[in-house]
Design a protein around this motif. Structure first.
Motif, PDB file in Angstrom:
ATOM      1  N   ALA A 104      12.356 -18.484  28.123  1.00 61.12           N
ATOM      2  CA  ALA A 104      12.824 -19.728  27.534  1.00 61.12           C
ATOM      3  C   ALA A 104      12.589 -19.837  26.407  1.00 61.12           C
ATOM      4  CB  ALA A 104      12.450 -20.260  28.306  1.00 61.12           C
ATOM      5  N   THR A 105      13.841 -20.208  25.221  1.00 57.78           N
ATOM      6  CA  THR A 105      13.191 -20.864  24.004  1.00 57.78           C
ATOM      7  C   THR A 105      13.289 -22.450  24.367  1.00 57.78           C
ATOM      8  OG1 THR A 105      15.578 -20.621  23.712  1.00 57.78           O
ATOM      9  CG2 THR A 105      14.266 -18.751  23.560  1.00 57.78           C
ATOM     10  N   LYS A 106      12.453 -22.619  22.781  1.00 56.17           N
ATOM     11  CA  LYS A 106      12.509 -23.922  22.894  1.00 56.17           C
ATOM     12  C   LYS A 106      12.901 -24.466  21.590  1.00 56.17           C
ATOM     13  CE  LYS A 106       9.322 -28.036  22.604  1.00 56.17           C
ATOM     14  NZ  LYS A 106       7.563 -28.651  23.220  1.00 56.17           N
ATOM     15  N   PRO A 107      14.167 -25.307  21.773  1.00 52.37           N
ATOM     16  CA  PRO A 107      15.218 -25.415  20.328  1.00 52.37           C
ATOM     17  C   PRO A 107      13.875 -26.851  19.563  1.00 52.37           C
ATOM     18  CG  PRO A 107      16.261 -26.410  22.406  1.00 52.37           C
ATOM     19  CD  PRO A 107      14.482 -25.495  22.667  1.00 52.37           C
ATOM     20  N   ASP A 108      14.544 -26.671  18.425  1.00 52.12           N
ATOM     21  CA  ASP A 108      13.716 -28.139  17.387  1.00 52.12           C
ATOM     22  C   ASP A 108      14.606 -29.337  18.255  1.00 52.12           C
ATOM     23  OD1 ASP A 108      12.624 -26.209  16.236  1.00 52.12           O
ATOM     24  OD2 ASP A 108      14.326 -25.904  14.595  1.00 52.12           O
ATOM     25  N   HIS A 109      15.272 -29.463  18.335  1.00 48.43           N
ATOM     26  CA  HIS A 109      16.130 -30.709  18.666  1.00 48.43           C
ATOM     27  C   HIS A 109      15.506 -30.895  19.928  1.00 48.43           C
ATOM     28  CE1 HIS A 109      18.956 -34.338  19.423  1.00 48.43           C
ATOM     29  NE2 HIS A 109      19.552 -33.810  20.340  1.00 48.43           N
ATOM     30  N   GLN A 110      14.882 -32.527  20.647  1.00 48.58           N
ATOM     31  CA  GLN A 110      14.336 -32.300  21.297  1.00 48.58           C
ATOM     32  C   GLN A 110      14.374 -34.122  21.624  1.00 48.58           C
ATOM     33  OE1 GLN A 110      12.133 -30.804  24.361  1.00 48.58           O
ATOM     34  NE2 GLN A 110      12.903 -29.116  22.409  1.00 48.58           N
ATOM     35  N   PRO A 111      15.546 -34.120  22.592  1.00 51.09           N
ATOM     36  CA  PRO A 111      15.640 -35.891  22.762  1.00 51.09           C
ATOM     37  C   PRO A 111      15.802 -36.409  23.684  1.00 51.09           C
ATOM     38  CG  PRO A 111      17.585 -34.428  23.600  1.00 51.09           C
ATOM     39  CD  PRO A 111      16.349 -33.444  23.017  1.00 51.09           C
ATOM     40  N   GLY A 112      14.818 -37.359  24.694  1.00 48.16           N
ATOM     41  CA  GLY A 112      14.548 -38.250  25.078  1.00 48.16           C
ATOM     42  C   GLY A 112      13.204 -38.851  25.309  1.00 48.16           C
ATOM     43  N   GLY A 113      12.524 -38.764  24.190  1.00 45.26           N
ATOM     44  CA  GLY A 113      11.429 -39.360  23.695  1.00 45.26           C
ATOM     45  C   GLY A 113      10.135 -39.322  23.520  1.00 45.26           C
ATOM     46  N   GLY A 114       9.844 -37.991  24.820  1.00 47.75           N
ATOM     47  CA  GLY A 114       9.052 -36.990  25.387  1.00 47.75           C
ATOM     48  C   GLY A 114       8.708 -37.152  27.143  1.00 47.75           C
ATOM     49  N   GLN A 115      10.137 -38.524  27.522  1.00 47.63           N
ATOM     50  CA  GLN A 115      10.039 -37.993  28.954  1.00 47.63           C
ATOM     51  C   GLN A 115      10.534 -36.149  29.721  1.00 47.63           C
ATOM     52  OE1 GLN A 115       9.145 -40.655  30.431  1.00 47.63           O
ATOM     53  NE2 GLN A 115       8.614 -41.471  29.009  1.00 47.63           N
ATOM     54  N   TRP A 116      10.610 -36.010  28.672  1.00 46.77           N
ATOM     55  CA  TRP A 116      11.100 -34.100  29.026  1.00 46.77           C
ATOM     56  C   TRP A 116      11.184 -33.749  28.110  1.00 46.77           C
ATOM     57  CZ3 TRP A 116      14.907 -38.133  29.445  1.00 46.77           C
ATOM     58  CH2 TRP A 116      16.034 -37.877  28.522  1.00 46.77           C
ATOM     59  N   THR A 117      11.743 -31.610  28.676  1.00 46.05           N
ATOM     60  CA  THR A 117      11.758 -31.146  27.008  1.00 46.05           C
ATOM     61  C   THR A 117      12.625 -30.585  27.356  1.00 46.05           C
ATOM     62  OG1 THR A 117       8.880 -30.791  26.986  1.00 46.05           O
ATOM     63  CG2 THR A 117      10.053 -29.543  26.303  1.00 46.05           C
ATOM     64  N   VAL A 118      13.593 -30.159  26.418  1.00 45.03           N
ATOM     65  CA  VAL A 118      14.845 -29.110  26.690  1.00 45.03           C
ATOM     66  C   VAL A 118      14.467 -27.879  26.184  1.00 45.03           C
ATOM     67  CG1 VAL A 118      16.610 -28.611  25.888  1.00 45.03           C
ATOM     68  CG2 VAL A 118      16.419 -31.227  25.713  1.00 45.03           C
ATOM     69  N   LEU A 119      13.933 -27.064  27.096  1.00 46.40           N
ATOM     70  CA  LEU A 119      14.017 -25.409  26.777  1.00 46.40           C
ATOM     71  C   LEU A 119      15.916 -24.538  27.188  1.00 46.40           C
ATOM     72  CD1 LEU A 119      10.643 -25.155  28.817  1.00 46.40           C
ATOM     73  CD2 LEU A 119      11.734 -25.263  26.329  1.00 46.40           C
ATOM     74  N   LEU A 120      16.024 -23.845  26.368  1.00 40.70           N
ATOM     75  CA  LEU A 120      16.930 -22.745  26.582  1.00 40.70           C
ATOM     76  C   LEU A 120      16.789 -21.516  27.327  1.00 40.70           C
ATOM     77  CD1 LEU A 120      18.580 -22.529  23.241  1.00 40.70           C
ATOM     78  CD2 LEU A 120      19.053 -24.376  24.849  1.00 40.70           C
ATOM     79  N   ASP A 121      17.425 -20.923  28.562  1.00 44.23           N
ATOM     80  CA  ASP A 121      17.140 -20.005  29.369  1.00 44.23           C
ATOM     81  C   ASP A 121      17.571 -18.985  28.531  1.00 44.23           C
ATOM     82  OD1 ASP A 121      19.812 -19.522  30.096  1.00 44.23           O
ATOM     83  OD2 ASP A 121      19.931 -20.566  31.922  1.00 44.23           O
ATOM     84  N   PRO A 122      17.154 -17.246  29.413  1.00 40.89           N
ATOM     85  CA  PRO A 122      18.231 -16.268  28.878  1.00 40.89           C
ATOM     86  C   PRO A 122      19.287 -16.335  28.222  1.00 40.89           C
ATOM     87  CG  PRO A 122      16.368 -15.885  30.228  1.00 40.89           C
ATOM     88  CD  PRO A 122      16.440 -17.160  29.879  1.00 40.89           C
ATOM     89  N   SER A 123      20.060 -17.552  28.952  1.00 38.77           N
ATOM     90  CA  SER A 123      21.681 -17.134  28.325  1.00 38.77           C
ATOM     91  C   SER A 123      21.953 -17.856  27.413  1.00 38.77           C
ATOM     92  CB  SER A 123      22.180 -16.997  29.717  1.00 38.77           C
ATOM     93  OG  SER A 123      21.922 -18.791  30.063  1.00 38.77           O
ATOM     94  N   GLY A 124      21.288 -19.042  27.423  1.00 43.94           N
ATOM     95  CA  GLY A 124      21.070 -20.220  25.821  1.00 43.94           C
ATOM     96  C   GLY A 124      21.483 -21.043  26.456  1.00 43.94           C
ATOM     97  N   GLN A 125      21.787 -21.556  27.664  1.00 41.67           N
ATOM     98  CA  GLN A 125      22.388 -22.599  28.250  1.00 41.67           C
ATOM     99  C   GLN A 125      21.049 -23.630  29.018  1.00 41.67           C
ATOM    100  OE1 GLN A 125      25.321 -23.920  29.946  1.00 41.67           O
ATOM    101  NE2 GLN A 125      23.746 -25.460  29.982  1.00 41.67           N
ATOM    102  N   PRO A 126      20.607 -25.109  27.636  1.00 43.69           N
ATOM    103  CA  PRO A 126      19.848 -26.087  28.014  1.00 43.69           C
ATOM    104  C   PRO A 126      19.657 -26.374  29.728  1.00 43.69           C
ATOM    105  CG  PRO A 126      21.701 -26.404  26.211  1.00 43.69           C
ATOM    106  CD  PRO A 126      22.485 -25.375  27.095  1.00 43.69           C
ATOM    107  N   PHE A 127      18.367 -26.173  29.896  1.00 43.05           N
ATOM    108  CA  PHE A 127      17.688 -27.046  31.311  1.00 43.05           C
ATOM    109  C   PHE A 127      16.961 -27.949  30.608  1.00 43.05           C
ATOM    110  CE2 PHE A 127      15.412 -23.161  30.438  1.00 43.05           C
ATOM    111  CZ  PHE A 127      13.991 -23.604  31.127  1.00 43.05           C
TER     112      PHE A 127
END
Length: 137
Positions: A104-127
């Motif tokens: 997985a990779t971690k994009p710079d854009h992180q919405p949610g105010g620290g309640q969650w973290t967005v990562l990108l799976d190997p296909s580039g899909q956010p989760f």
């Protein structure tokens, strides 16, 4: 006007399906992330494995990952997402570290105010990942 529906007429989700440029890579990633296994491969018309079934130990949860050669990852956050997964962890730091090690990779854009973290799976899909406590109601 309310109607009653027989339990036999209610649907059950058989599998959650995902597309990627490399279905096997994505199946392997999520199998490792969830502690599941790749349990079956399905070939296309030419005999090339293109769909991969991932399951938990008792087979009660199934995910199918398809190879779609023309698949394009969403241009997130500009593109709206039709869906995404939310994964929870008892130890969020250890979970994030493991997912990054799995690809997985971690994009710079992180919405949610620290309640969650967005990562990108190997296909580039956010989760999203979050502490398990965030999901207790």
């Amino acid at each position: 006007m309310a109607t009653t529906t027989s339990p036999a007429a209610l649907a059950k989700v058989a599998s959650y399906a995902f597309w990627a440029r490399d279905g096997k890579e994505l199946a392997t990633f999520y199998a490792a992330a969830l502690g599941f296994q790749v349990v079956q491969e399905y070939p296309d018309e030419e005999g090339v494995p293109t769909a991969f079934l991932v399951s938990n130990a008792d087979g009660s949860v199934l995910y199918t990952f398809y190879t779609a050669r023309d698949h394009q990852a969403p241009n997130w956050p500009q593109d709206e997402l039709p869906f995404h997964l939310d994964l929870s962890f008892d130890d969020i730091e250890a979970g994030e570290k493991r997912l990054l090690e799995l690809g997985a990779t971690k994009p710079d854009h992180q919405p949610g105010g620290g309640q969650w973290t967005v990562l990108l799976d190997p296909s580039g899909q956010p989760f999203c990942i979050s502490p398990a406590a965030n999901w207790q109601y």
